[in-house]
Design a protein around this motif. Structure first.
Motif, PDB file in Angstrom:
ATOM      1  N   PHE A  68      55.311  35.946   8.228  1.00  0.00           N
ATOM      2  CA  PHE A  68      54.482  36.693   9.180  1.00  0.00           C
ATOM      3  C   PHE A  68      55.363  37.202  10.320  1.00  0.00           C
ATOM      4  N   PRO A  69      55.140  38.440  10.758  1.00  0.00           N
ATOM      5  CA  PRO A  69      55.915  38.972  11.879  1.00  0.00           C
ATOM      6  C   PRO A  69      55.729  38.121  13.139  1.00  0.00           C
ATOM      7  N   THR A  70      56.789  37.991  13.895  1.00  0.00           N
ATOM      8  CA  THR A  70      56.744  37.207  15.130  1.00  0.00           C
ATOM      9  C   THR A  70      55.734  37.766  16.128  1.00  0.00           C
ATOM     10  N   ASP A  71      55.616  39.097  16.164  1.00  0.00           N
ATOM     11  CA  ASP A  71      54.715  39.723  17.146  1.00  0.00           C
ATOM     12  C   ASP A  71      53.273  39.272  17.016  1.00  0.00           C
ATOM     13  N   ILE A  72      52.870  38.881  15.809  1.00  0.00           N
ATOM     14  CA  ILE A  72      51.475  38.489  15.627  1.00  0.00           C
ATOM     15  C   ILE A  72      51.352  36.984  15.410  1.00  0.00           C
ATOM     16  N   SER A  73      52.394  36.246  15.781  1.00  0.00           N
ATOM     17  CA  SER A  73      52.395  34.802  15.540  1.00  0.00           C
ATOM     18  C   SER A  73      52.918  34.066  16.772  1.00  0.00           C
ATOM     19  N   PRO A  74      52.155  34.066  17.857  1.00  0.00           N
ATOM     20  CA  PRO A  74      52.681  33.592  19.141  1.00  0.00           C
ATOM     21  C   PRO A  74      52.935  32.093  19.213  1.00  0.00           C
ATOM     22  N   LEU A  75      52.507  31.337  18.211  1.00  0.00           N
ATOM     23  CA  LEU A  75      52.694  29.890  18.288  1.00  0.00           C
ATOM     24  C   LEU A  75      53.620  29.377  17.187  1.00  0.00           C
ATOM     25  N   SER A  76      54.182  30.328  16.418  1.00  0.00           N
ATOM     26  CA  SER A  76      54.989  29.918  15.268  1.00  0.00           C
ATOM     27  C   SER A  76      56.478  29.995  15.571  1.00  0.00           C
ATOM     28  N   LYS A  77      57.208  29.171  14.838  1.00  0.00           N
ATOM     29  CA  LYS A  77      58.665  29.130  14.987  1.00  0.00           C
ATOM     30  C   LYS A  77      59.292  30.278  14.208  1.00  0.00           C
ATOM     31  N   LYS A  78      60.299  30.896  14.809  1.00  0.00           N
ATOM     32  CA  LYS A  78      60.957  32.023  14.146  1.00  0.00           C
ATOM     33  C   LYS A  78      61.844  31.543  13.002  1.00  0.00           C
ATOM     34  N   ARG A  79      62.057  32.445  12.081  1.00  0.00           N
ATOM     35  CA  ARG A  79      63.038  32.162  11.040  1.00  0.00           C
ATOM     36  C   ARG A  79      64.434  32.175  11.641  1.00  0.00           C
ATOM     37  N   VAL A  80      65.263  31.279  11.163  1.00  0.00           N
ATOM     38  CA  VAL A  80      66.612  31.176  11.712  1.00  0.00           C
ATOM     39  C   VAL A  80      67.389  32.457  11.431  1.00  0.00           C
ATOM     40  N   ASP A  81      67.249  33.005  10.234  1.00  0.00           N
ATOM     41  CA  ASP A  81      68.065  34.154   9.830  1.00  0.00           C
ATOM     42  C   ASP A  81      67.435  35.483  10.208  1.00  0.00           C
ATOM     43  N   ASP A  82      66.186  35.476  10.694  1.00  0.00           N
ATOM     44  CA  ASP A  82      65.536  36.743  11.042  1.00  0.00           C
ATOM     45  C   ASP A  82      64.455  36.500  12.085  1.00  0.00           C
ATOM     46  N   PRO A  83      64.805  36.621  13.356  1.00  0.00           N
ATOM     47  CA  PRO A  83      63.849  36.282  14.420  1.00  0.00           C
ATOM     48  C   PRO A  83      62.661  37.230  14.516  1.00  0.00           C
ATOM     49  N   SER A  84      62.633  38.304  13.712  1.00  0.00           N
ATOM     50  CA  SER A  84      61.446  39.162  13.721  1.00  0.00           C
ATOM     51  C   SER A  84      60.334  38.549  12.877  1.00  0.00           C
ATOM     52  N   LEU A  85      60.685  37.524  12.103  1.00  0.00           N
ATOM     53  CA  LEU A  85      59.699  36.864  11.247  1.00  0.00           C
ATOM     54  C   LEU A  85      59.568  35.402  11.635  1.00  0.00           C
ATOM     55  N   THR A  86      58.407  34.827  11.265  1.00  0.00           N
ATOM     56  CA  THR A  86      58.193  33.411  11.585  1.00  0.00           C
ATOM     57  C   THR A  86      58.021  32.606  10.310  1.00  0.00           C
ATOM     58  N   GLU A  87      58.132  31.308  10.481  1.00  0.00           N
ATOM     59  CA  GLU A  87      57.872  30.381   9.367  1.00  0.00           C
ATOM     60  C   GLU A  87      56.371  30.111   9.325  1.00  0.00           C
ATOM     61  N   ARG A  88      55.645  31.107   8.879  1.00  0.00           N
ATOM     62  CA  ARG A  88      54.189  31.011   8.889  1.00  0.00           C
ATOM     63  C   ARG A  88      53.636  31.565   7.583  1.00  0.00           C
ATOM     64  N   PHE A  89      52.519  30.985   7.146  1.00  0.00           N
ATOM     65  CA  PHE A  89      51.850  31.512   5.955  1.00  0.00           C
ATOM     66  C   PHE A  89      50.349  31.502   6.176  1.00  0.00           C
ATOM     67  N   GLU A  90      49.669  32.293   5.375  1.00  0.00           N
ATOM     68  CA  GLU A  90      48.224  32.166   5.258  1.00  0.00           C
ATOM     69  C   GLU A  90      47.897  32.078   3.781  1.00  0.00           C
ATOM     70  N   LEU A  91      46.848  31.317   3.480  1.00  0.00           N
ATOM     71  CA  LEU A  91      46.387  31.216   2.094  1.00  0.00           C
ATOM     72  C   LEU A  91      45.170  32.113   1.914  1.00  0.00           C
ATOM     73  N   PHE A  92      45.240  32.973   0.899  1.00  0.00           N
ATOM     74  CA  PHE A  92      44.114  33.842   0.579  1.00  0.00           C
ATOM     75  C   PHE A  92      43.542  33.479  -0.779  1.00  0.00           C
ATOM     76  N   VAL A  93      42.227  33.430  -0.834  1.00  0.00           N
ATOM     77  CA  VAL A  93      41.520  33.215  -2.098  1.00  0.00           C
ATOM     78  C   VAL A  93      40.281  34.100  -2.078  1.00  0.00           C
ATOM     79  N   ALA A  94      40.019  34.760  -3.174  1.00  0.00           N
ATOM     80  CA  ALA A  94      38.843  35.647  -3.268  1.00  0.00           C
ATOM     81  C   ALA A  94      38.829  36.667  -2.138  1.00  0.00           C
ATOM     82  N   GLY A  95      40.007  37.110  -1.725  1.00  0.00           N
ATOM     83  CA  GLY A  95      40.099  38.113  -0.672  1.00  0.00           C
ATOM     84  C   GLY A  95      39.817  37.573   0.719  1.00  0.00           C
TER      85      GLY A  95
END
Length: 518
Positions: A397-424
């Motif tokens: 997930f992009p860092t801009d939309i993830s204010p409480l998540s930790k950034k990726r070490v190799d790419d600070p524009s992204l975070t170590e965050r996921f969402e689970l989707f089922v049935a849309g």
RNA sequence: GGACCGCUAGCUCAAUGGUAGAGCAGCUGACUCUUAAUCAGCGGGUUCCAGGUUCGAGUCCUGGGCGGUUCACCA
């Protein structure tokens, strides 16, 4: 107070008075049942007529009369309770004159206690031969139609008690819901998490982005927000050394209501120290698979037209998901790497918007103030989200939309965050928790400066202080329980899995209020 | 918030612009193994609300209410 249908209400009041004048207490206090109707069925349902004739098992059963078939000096009927129905047989010769008189004053919907022996009728139905009859509660209002039940959705929600009496499916949904929360608690208890309760009334908005409900404490003369998420309090607990915590409770968001949104909804949030988001994805798979097996008896769950397989989870980065579901007619399919520069991300958005214009779909917002991270998020929602029927983790997930998540070490524009989707639907949201207090403070300040009804008015200084005392590397996740229940009960509206969904008040239409509102 | 659909007896549902009906529930009567019990009879309506068109409106038109679907909004 009197209720419609008035004639029947008054008729039943009259019968109750007659019953009282015969010397029966109108609202007795208790009844020592040996069985509920469902217990009778499960314990004796397999006994043959001969076995019952020999054993003559006696029972005392209580329940609601849901069917009556009088035949002069005898009658059949059905008693409902515990989700099952038991036939009863009342005969003048068996119960005696006084009890039969009482019986003739009973109606559909009355709650009674029956004592007698079990037998099978000549159509082989398990039946209690009533020897003693007690009225436990008179129903002054009739049940809905016995065959079609209660179909009006509005009435089903407004008078859920009738829905539960009459519609077996409603009852099953809520029993299963209880089973699901029970299993969830067992899952976390077994893994040494402790269940906690954190405040529902928050002085500072935080833990998510949403419009809040506002309330007021008089003694402190203090405005409070009904919580939109428990997140910041739970992480304070991890700072405090409660390394594994979970909470199952309500969140409140003052936003739109539709098939998958209600203003109060139930969230499971859990946090574990010394862990990160990838462990959470594994844990979530295990949790969902086990739950489906336990609750549905299989990992392959029917949901509308589809069969959802909780034994198999896909994982896609958000950028990959956009590329994968990129519409055919929307020009050159982008490459996941194209999102890395602002210029190219904007080109992709422009290409999509041209497609949206032609198909008269809603375009994504692309103003100067929109960051490429926000752009990616919007494109994902517009293009990919609805296609995610089978369980799919979306990560990066992009860092801009993830204010409480930790950034990726190799790419600070992204975070170590996921969402689970089922049935849309978004079912879960988890990430490695941002535990750098200075970074967190910067992100909080940016939120406050950006403003808007969903932004906190002030920085949660105490939360930054808590982080300054040291939050261990921690992973945390929220799971939407209502939506999870929808999936596991093949329900397609969140209202169907909430006992009392919010509806507009029923007050008389066209009253003077309407004028006053304008 | 927009668009579309719905709202008729307590419940489930009918009714070309032309006398508002049925089944269940209710009431009265018959009936001691029925099960959507059966049989005979009876009562029950602000057709969501307010206007309008029309000789005549449940039906057509306008506005409103409530619900649903969907789009938008929404971590």
């Amino acid at each position: 107070m009197e209720f419609e249908p008035l004639d029947q209400y008054q008729q039943r009041r009259k019968k109750l008075a007659e019953i009282e004048s015969l010397g029966y207490p109108p609202f007795p206090h208790k009844f020592d049942a040996t069985h509920s109707p469902s217990q009778v069925v499960s314990q004796f349902g397999a006994r043959t007529a001969d076995e019952l004739a020999v054993g003559k098992p006696g029972v005392r059963v209580a329940g609601r009369i849901v069917a009556l078939r009088p035949h002069g000096k005898a009658a059949f009927g059905h008693l409902a309770g515990g989700g099952a129905r038991l036939q009863f047989y009342v005969k003048l010769d068996t119960v005696g004159e006084a009890a039969f008189k009482l019986f003739q004053l009973l109606d559909l919907g009355d709650i009674v206690g029956l004592t007698g022996e079990l037998f099978r009728t000549k159509t082989n139905e398990l039946t209690i031969r009533v020897e003693k009859l007690e009225l436990l509660t008179k129903a002054l209002l009739p049940l809905p139609e016995k065959w079609h039940g209660l179909a009006d959705t509005e009435m089903r929600y407004r008078r859920r008690y009738l829905d539960l009496i009459v519609n077996e499916r409603a009852r099953e949904i809520f029993l299963r819901r209880a089973q699901i929360t029970r299993e969830l608690r067992r899952f976390f208890d077994d893994r040494n998490y402790i269940e906690v309760e954190t405040p529902m009334m928050h002085p500072i908005l935080g833990g998510a982005t949403a419009r809040p409900f506002v309330t007021h404490h008089n003694r402190f003369d203090m405005d409070l927000y009904l919580r939109i998420a428990p997140e910041l309090y739970l992480k304070r607990l991890v700072v405090g050394g409660l390394d594994r915590v979970y909470e199952i409770n309500r969140n409140f968001r003052n936003e739109g209501i539709d098939a998958i949104h209600q203003p109060e909804f139930t969230m499971l949030e859990f946090y574990q120290a010394y862990s990160d988001f990838s462990e959470l994805m594994d844990l979530t798979e295990e949790l969902m698979r086990g739950l489906a097996e336990k609750v549905c008896g299989t990992t392959k769950v029917k949901y509308g037209e589809s069969e959802i397989d909780f034994g198999k989870f896909d994982r896609l980065s958000m950028r990959e998901a956009i590329c994968k579901y990129w519409p055919q007619d929307a020009g050159v399919e982008p490459n996941a790497n194209d999102f890395k520069t602002s210029r190219r991300a904007r080109e992709i958005a422009a290409r999509y918007n041209e497609f949206a214009r032609v198909k008269s779909l809603e375009p994504v917002a692309t103003g100067e103030s929109i960051s490429e991270g926000e752009l990616t998020g919007e494109l994902f929602e517009a293009i990919a989200e609805r296609h995610l029927i089978q369980p799919t983790f979306i990560y990066d997930f992009p860092t801009d939309i993830s204010p409480l998540s930790k950034k990726r070490v190799d790419d600070p524009s992204l975070t170590e965050r996921f969402e689970l989707f089922v049935a849309g639907m978004e079912i879960a949201n988890g990430f490695s928790e941002l535990n750098d207090p200075e970074d967190q403070e910067r992100r909080f300040r940016a939120q406050v400066e950006k403003g808007g009804q969903e932004a906190p008015k002030e920085v949660d200084v105490d939360y930054i202080r808590a982080l300054s005392h040291g939050l261990p590397p921690t992973a945390g996740e929220g799971i939407g329980i209502d939506r999870l229940v929808m999936l596991l009960t093949d329900s397609h509206a969140i209202r169907e899995v909430m006992l009392f969904p919010l509806l507009r008040s029923e007050s008389a239409a066209g009253s003077a209020d309407d004028e006053g509102q304008k």
